[in-house]
Design an enzyme around this catalytic site. Structure first.
Site, PDB file in Angstrom:
ATOM      1  N   HIS A 350       0.854  -1.191   0.000  1.00 40.81           N
ATOM      2  CA  HIS A 350       0.000   0.000   0.000  1.00 40.81           C
ATOM      3  C   HIS A 350       0.890   1.242   0.000  1.00 40.81           C
ATOM      4  CE1 HIS A 350      -3.147  -2.653   2.172  1.00 40.81           C
ATOM      5  NE2 HIS A 350      -3.439  -2.565   0.889  1.00 40.81           N
ATOM      6  N   TYR A 538       4.124   0.445   4.860  1.00 36.79           N
ATOM      7  CA  TYR A 538       4.768  -0.665   5.581  1.00 36.79           C
ATOM      8  C   TYR A 538       3.998  -1.975   5.453  1.00 36.79           C
ATOM      9  CZ  TYR A 538       6.193   3.711   7.863  1.00 36.79           C
ATOM     10  OH  TYR A 538       6.594   4.991   8.112  1.00 36.79           O
ATOM     11  N   HIS A 539       3.312  -2.166   4.322  1.00 33.32           N
ATOM     12  CA  HIS A 539       2.438  -3.330   4.168  1.00 33.32           C
ATOM     13  C   HIS A 539       2.891  -4.259   3.050  1.00 33.32           C
ATOM     14  CE1 HIS A 539      -1.104  -0.822   6.010  1.00 33.32           C
ATOM     15  NE2 HIS A 539      -0.179  -1.154   6.901  1.00 33.32           N
ATOM     16  N   VAL A 540       4.170  -4.499   2.934  1.00 36.24           N
ATOM     17  CA  VAL A 540       4.682  -5.344   1.848  1.00 36.24           C
ATOM     18  C   VAL A 540       4.135  -6.766   1.994  1.00 36.24           C
ATOM     19  CG1 VAL A 540       6.745  -6.174   0.687  1.00 36.24           C
ATOM     20  CG2 VAL A 540       6.761  -3.924   1.773  1.00 36.24           C
TER      21      VAL A 540
END
Length: 609
Positions: A350, A538-540
Site C-alpha cells: 500500500h 509498511y504493508h509489503v
C-alpha cells in the site's frame, strides 16, 4: 544573570518534600520498568550445543512467526525452535506513538528499494524506504498498532482464486481466536474476547477527538456514515480507530504470544541469529536451516517441518538462496535450482501520498512532549496512536461497499521528535517545507492510500551472499489505473474541503518545481504529486503467492506448503494472493494462527489422531 543548578547543600536536612520527591522518582522509574515485559530468554547456547532435538523450526518471530510458534508449542511433546535475527524490542517500542524513534535503527532491517522514475521521485535518490521490524514481534513491535482486518471480499476473492478454506467465513474464526476485544458496543458475533492480542479504543486526547469529530461530520455531509465497529460493517465511511494496546502499552505479538509462553520448556527462542538458507536433501526434503551466529555458520535440523515467517522480503530471499525460486534468476547468481517457482514475484504494497495537510483551529494546543511522557508514566494516558479516525471510500461507486482508497489522518504530525516524517526518506526540499511549519499545532496530514494496487514489484537477490540485502523493485504505479484511483482519492479531498464541517480549514500542499509546471488542480499536477510524494504504508505482501497447483505463479498451496519440496511452509504476509484492503498486521497474525492449525491437523492425521 546566569542560571545555576540548585544545590542541596543548604536544605537544612531532608524533610517531607525530599521524601515526596524520592517517591516520585521511584514511581517513575518503576513505571518505566513496567513497560518492559519479561521476554523469553535467548537460548542460543542450548541450541548450538548440538544435543537438542527439534520437531519444528520457525524462522522469524514477527506477527506470523510468534503466533505459529506459540501455538505449536501448545503440544507438550513437540519441541519448537523459534529463530529471530533481531533482539528484544526496546522499551520505547511498547510506548504507543514512540515507534518513530526505533525506525531506521538497529531494530529495523532498513531496506531500500531500487531507484525509480515512476514513483518516490521526491525521496532521497528516488528510493523508497521500507522499514521492517528486526526484533521479537517484528513489525508488530514498531507499527502504528491500527486494528484493521481488511474486507470480507478480500478473503472471498482468495477463495475464488482456488484457495479453499480462506474465505471470510473461514478466516473469521481465526480473527476471533486471536482477539481480546475490550471495546464498548463491539458487534459480538464478529469478535473474540479471550484471545492473546488486545484490542482497545483509540486515542482519547482532547485534540485528537476534536479532529475525529470534524472529519466524521465532513464525511457525513458527503453521505459517508460513521462506523464504530469497522470489522463488522466493512463499508465506505469514516471509522473510529481501534488499536492493539493493553493497559496503555503496545500489544505486539512478542507481548501477546511470547511473553505468556516464555516458561514453556518446549518453546526455545534463539535471538540475533540470521538464517542464511534452508537445508534440503536429495529427495527435496527440507530438514533444517543454516544460521549465522557469533560470526559462525551452523546447521540446525528438525524432524518435521521448517516454517518460514521471515516476512515478504526475507522469506523469499531465504528460499532463493536455498535454490527455491525462478531458475533463470538463480542461475544468474550461480545457485543450483531445486524448485523452479515464482518466488519473489507478486510483490505488493500500500502506498500513500504524503503531501496533503489540513490547517485549521480545531486542535487544542498540546502540552510539551515531556508532559506527554510524564502523564504516560504516571497514568498510562496521553501517548497513544498517531490517529483517531480514518476514512474508507469507493472512488468509482460509493454505493458499492468495496472501498479502494483509505485516508490516513495523522494528528499533530509536526510535533518535533515525535514525528515519523523524518523517517520516510523524503528529500531535503520536502523536509525544509515541513520544518517551516514546525510548531503549528493545528496541522494534520490527510493522505490518500491505494488499497488494491494493480501494479506489482519483485524481490530479487543482489548476489548469492546472504550478507547482501535483496534487490527490491517496488513496482509502484506501473499500472495507469493505480494513478487514476489515487487522483479520484485527491478529488475526494477537494469535496471534503467544501463541506461546512471544514469551512474554516485550508489545504496545504507540498509541491515541487516539476509539478508546478502543470495547471493547478489538474490531473497532470495530481499525477505529478502522486509520483513524487508516494511512500510506503509498511504493508509489503504477496511475494510467495498462495494458489492452486494449476496457478503457475503460486509458490505455496492453500495449506501453505511450498510446491515441489517437502517439509517447508510459509506463514506470513508473503502468502497473500492479493493484498488485503487495509492494514496487514492483524491479517498476518491470522495467517500464523491458521498455519498452526493446518500443521496440527496434518501431523495429527498422519499419526492417526
Amino acid at each position: 544573570m546566569t542560571s545555576q543548578s540548585p544545590s542541596c547543600s543548604n536544605t537544612g536536612g531532608f524533610g517531607a518534600a525530599h521524601l515526596m520527591f524520592t517517591q516520585l522518582i521511584t514511581t517513575l522509574t518503576n513505571s518505566y520498568c513496567d513497560i518492559y515485559p519479561p521476554y523469553p530468554p535467548d537460548q542460543s547456547s542450548r541450541v548450538l550445543n548440538g544435543k537438542e532435538k527439534f520437531d519444528f523450526i520457525v524462522v522469524g518471530a514477527g506477527s506470523g512467526g510468534s503466533a505459529v510458534a506459540t501455538r505449536l508449542s501448545e503440544i507438550p511433546h513437540w519441541n519448537v525452535l523459534l529463530i529471530e535475527a533481531g533482539q528484544d524490542p526496546p522499551a520505547e517500542s511498547n510506548i504507543p506513538s514512540f515507534q518513530p524513534n526505533i525506525l531506521n535503527s538497529t531494530y529495523d532491517w532498513n531496506f531500500k528499494t531500487e531507484s525509480s522514475e515512476k514513483a518516490c521521485r521526491s525521496s532521497k535518490n528516488k528510493q523508497c524506504l521500507w522499514p521492517k521490524g528486526k526484533m521479537l514481534g517484528g513489525c508488530s513491535s514498531n507499527n502504528g498498532m491500527f486494528y484493521i482486518r481488511g474486507l470480507a471480499q478480500d478473503y472471498d476473492d482468495w477463495r475464488k482464486l482456488g484457495n479453499p478454506g480462506w474465505g471470510f467465513k473461514d478466516v473469521l474464526k481465526y480473527f476471533k481466536k486471536l482477539e481480546n476485544v475490550n471495546v464498548r458496543n463491539s458487534v459480538k458475533e464478529f469478535h473474540g474476547y479471550d484471545g492473546p492480542v488486545s484490542v482497545e479504543e483509540g486515542s482519547k486526547r482532547e485534540n485528537y477527538l476534536a479532529v475525529e469529530k470534524i472529519i466524521q461530520n465532513a464525511a457525513l455531509e458527503l453521505g459517508l456514515p460513521t462506523q464504530h465497529d469497522f470489522a463488522a460493517t466493512m463499508k465506505s465511511g469514516s471509522i473510529s480507530l481501534w488499536v492493539n494496546v493493553k493497559n496503555g502499552s503496545r500489544a505486539s505479538t512478542a507481548n501477546a504470544y511470547l511473553v505468556p509462553a516464555r516458561d514453556r520448556k518446549n518453546l526455545i527462542v534463539m535471538k540475533e541469529a540470521l538464517v542464511t538458507k534452508l537445508l534440503i536433501d536429495n529427495q527435496k526434503l527440507v530438514y533444517g536451516v543454516e544460521v549465522y551466529k557469533n560470526g559462525e555458520l551452523r546447521n540446525i535440523t528438525c524432524t518435521k517441518e521448517v516454517i518460514l515467517s521471515a516476512g515478504a522480503i526475507n522469506s523469499p530471499k531465504i528460499m532463493m538462496l536455498s535454490g527455491v525460486g525462478p531458475q533463470e534468476h538463480l542461475t544468474e547468481h550461480g545457485i543450483p535450482t531445486i524448485a523452479d517457482l515464482k518466488v519473489g514475484y507478486n510483490l505488493q504494497d500500500h502506498i500513500m501520498i504524503g503531501n496533503f495537510y489540513l490547517k485549521s483551529n480545531f486542535q487544542a494546543p498540546p502540552s510539551g512532549e515531556y508532559d506527554y511522557f510524564y502523564n504516560y508514566l504516571t497514568r498510562r494516558t496521553q501517548l497513544d496512536s498517531l490517529q483517531a479516525t480514518m476514512i474508507f471510500i469507493d472512488t468509482l461507486n460509493s454505493s458499492i461497499d468495496f472501498p479502494d482508497v483509505q485516508f490516513h489522518i495523522f494528528n499533530e504530525i509536526l510535533v518535533p521528535k515525535l514525528s515519523w516524517l523524518d523517517t520516510t526518506g523524503l528529500n531535503e526540499e520536502f523536509m525544509y517545507w515541513i520544518d517551516s511549519m514546525r510548531g503549528w499545532t493545528d496541522v494534520s496530514g490527510i493522505w490518500p492510500t491505494l488499497l488494491r494496487p494493480k501494479s506489482a514489484g519483485r524481490v530479487l537477490l543482489r548476489s548469492a551472499n546472504f550478507v547482501d540485502p535483496p534487490k527490491l523493485v517496488h513496482g509502484y504505479l506501473e499500472h495507469d489505473e493505480d494513478v487514476k484511483t489515487l487522483i479520484r482519492g485527491i478529488r475526494f479531498i477537494e469535496k471534503l474541503m467544501k463541506t461546512n464541517a471544514l469551512r474554516n480549514a485550508s489545504l496545504l500542499i507540498a509541491s515541487t518545481e516539476e509539478c508546478n509546471k502543470f495547471e493547478a488542480e489538474s490531473d497532470q499536477r495530481y499525477e505529478c504529486y502522486i509520483r513524487n510524494f508516494c511512500i510506503t504504508v509498511y504493508h509489503v505482501a504477496g511475494s510467495c503467492k498462495m494458489g492452486p497447483k494449476e496457478d503457475r505463479d503460486a509458490v505455496v498451496d492453500p495449506r501453505l506448503k511450498v510446491y515441489q519440496v517437502k517439509g517447508l511452509r510459509v506463514a506470513d504476509s508473503s502468502i497473500m494472493p492479493n493484498i488485503v484492503s487495509g492494514n496487514t498486521n492483524m491479517p498476518t497474525i491470522m495467517i500464523g494462527e491458521k498455519a498452526a492449525d493446518l500443521i496440527k491437523e496434518d501431523w495429527f492425521k498422519q499419526n492417526g489422531h
